[in-house]
Design an enzyme around this catalytic site. Structure first.
Site: not given
Length: 433
Positions: A133, A318
């Site tokens: 992530d 992201d």
């Protein structure tokens, strides 16, 4: 071994800043093939849109990024935690005729939703699965007896190098999702790259979106140390500081649909995963008081069929988010160009529905004068109605206090992305789908 609270700062928080791996070969580059699985909601035009799950992701994004302006006051104190690493020319893993130093871990995917791979922790190593992530900076590893956690779990009692502490760790989102545990340290390895004394959150309880439906166990944040709630240096930045990587960068290729080949390349790029040239853009810390927190770059605008639809904004890349979140006024301008598009708050705040049969115009982010379009298949998050007449768009309206966008996988599947810590930049090239 359990450390007293007074020893936490020296034994845990400072450990990654001075940790060394005397047996770790320098200048490595490792390929981590990725698996896909459903994250919060499907991104397939053929699968019904899951409004409740999409709202849960929105809440997560809102808590992660929203009201950034009000958070700026604390960022000045984070400047001391910034990590500087050497700028090294990007290394193409394909330049190796034999990948003797390249470990192959399975990074899996399904339904274009979450991309995860393998991590081992402890001595002897225990393997678990991790969501990689770029929008967070903490390492979360569920431990034995964890309530509500995905598996495999890390059995701390079976590791001779595990060091526990009593320092609590918790993350909570507005939708009720939460993860609780304590800080700890141990040896952590991804695809043959190892950091000793890596600080992480030893998770003992999870709920909501953290469980990921049991698809994967943990979370590896790859954003900057200033974002880490644990105040620990993230795994990638420890590798870079130790001089372990061929290039102080990592890159993502996110395959679409049932396609295989998704991968994370740590210390390298992979020229078989993109076509054309890589364009690099300097990191943008304008919205965070000059402190680099996210992998953010400045966009000139968002265009619709080549026509400017929004003003410039700072964009966070992201990989831990599915959709794309922009200021509500920007979303209104974009959907005004799609015939029949209308707000659909009943399907989630900031959502828009449009006739599934509509011809979607080319919607693109513009960086440095170069357009980066979103494929219409990625723009369609699935039918919103049982008769399949209306579909949900991947761009959502969300006011985050500033001109700030969260750019998730609906965009990143289209563009190979390179995160260069040494060069303080993000690179983009056309994904070889």
């Amino acid at each position: 071994m359990i450390l007293p609270t007074s020893a936490i700062t020296t034994a845990l928080l400072l450990a990654p800043l001075v940790a060394s791996n005397p047996t770790l070969p320098r200048h490595q580059a490792q390929v981590v093939p990725i698996r896909q699985q459903k994250r919060a909601f499907n991104t397939s035009p053929d699968t019904p849109f899951n409004a409740a799950a999409a709202q849960a992701e929105r809440n997560k994004v809102s808590d992660r990024y929203a009201n950034l302006a009000s958070k700026k006051r604390g960022l000045a104190t984070e400047a001391k935690r910034e990590v500087k690493v050497e700028a090294i020319e990007p290394f193409d893993i394909q330049s190796l005729k034999k990948r003797q130093s390249s470990g192959e871990n399975s990074l899996e995917d399904q339904s274009d939703a979450v991309y995860f791979g393998a991590l081992s922790v402890g001595t002897p190593p225990q393997q678990t699965t991790i969501d990689f992530d770029t929008g967070s900076a903490d390492l979360l590893i569920p431990t034995e007896n964890c309530s509500g956690c995905g598996t495999p779990l890390f059995n701390t009692a079976q590791s001779s190098t595990f060091q526990a502490s009593s320092q609590p760790f918790n993350i909570q989102y507005g939708d009720g999702s939460q993860a609780f545990g304590t800080l700890a340290s141990d040896t952590v390895t991804v695809a043959g790259l190892t950091v000793q004394n890596q600080v992480f959150a030893a998770i003992t309880q999870e709920s909501g979106s953290f469980t990921a439906g049991g698809v994967f166990a943990g979370l590896m944040g790859m954003a900057f140390p200033s974002l880490a709630k644990s105040q620990a240096t993230p795994f990638f930045f420890n590798l870079a500081q130790q001089g372990a990587l061929t290039s102080n960068l990592f890159s993502f290729y996110l395959a679409r649909g049932d396609n295989t080949g998704s991968e994370l390349c740590i210390g390298c790029t992979d020229s078989t995963k993109y076509t054309g040239n890589v364009n690099y853009y300097n990191l943008d810390a304008s919205e965070t008081q000059g402190v680099q927190v996210y992998w953010s770059i400045a966009a000139d605008a968002i265009t619709v069929n080549g026509q400017t639809a929004t003003q410039g904004l700072s964009c966070v890349m992201d990989t831990g988010t599915t959709a794309i979140y922009v200021p509500t006024s920007f979303a209104q301008s974009i959907y005004a160009s799609i015939p029949g598009a209308t707000p659909a708050p009943e399907l989630g705040d900031g959502s828009y529905a449009y006739p599934c049969g509509s011809q979607i115009p080319e919607i693109a982010f513009v960086f440095g004068g170069q357009s980066y379009a979103i494929d219409s298949n990625d723009f369609n998050l699935g039918p919103a109605t049982s008769d399949g007449s209306l579909c949900i768009g991947a761009i959502m309206g969300l006011d985050q206090g500033v001109n700030f966008a969260t750019v998730g996988d609906a965009f990143l599947k289209n563009w190979y992305s390179i995160y260069d810590a040494g060069g303080n930049r993000v690179g983009l090239a056309k994904s070889n789908q």
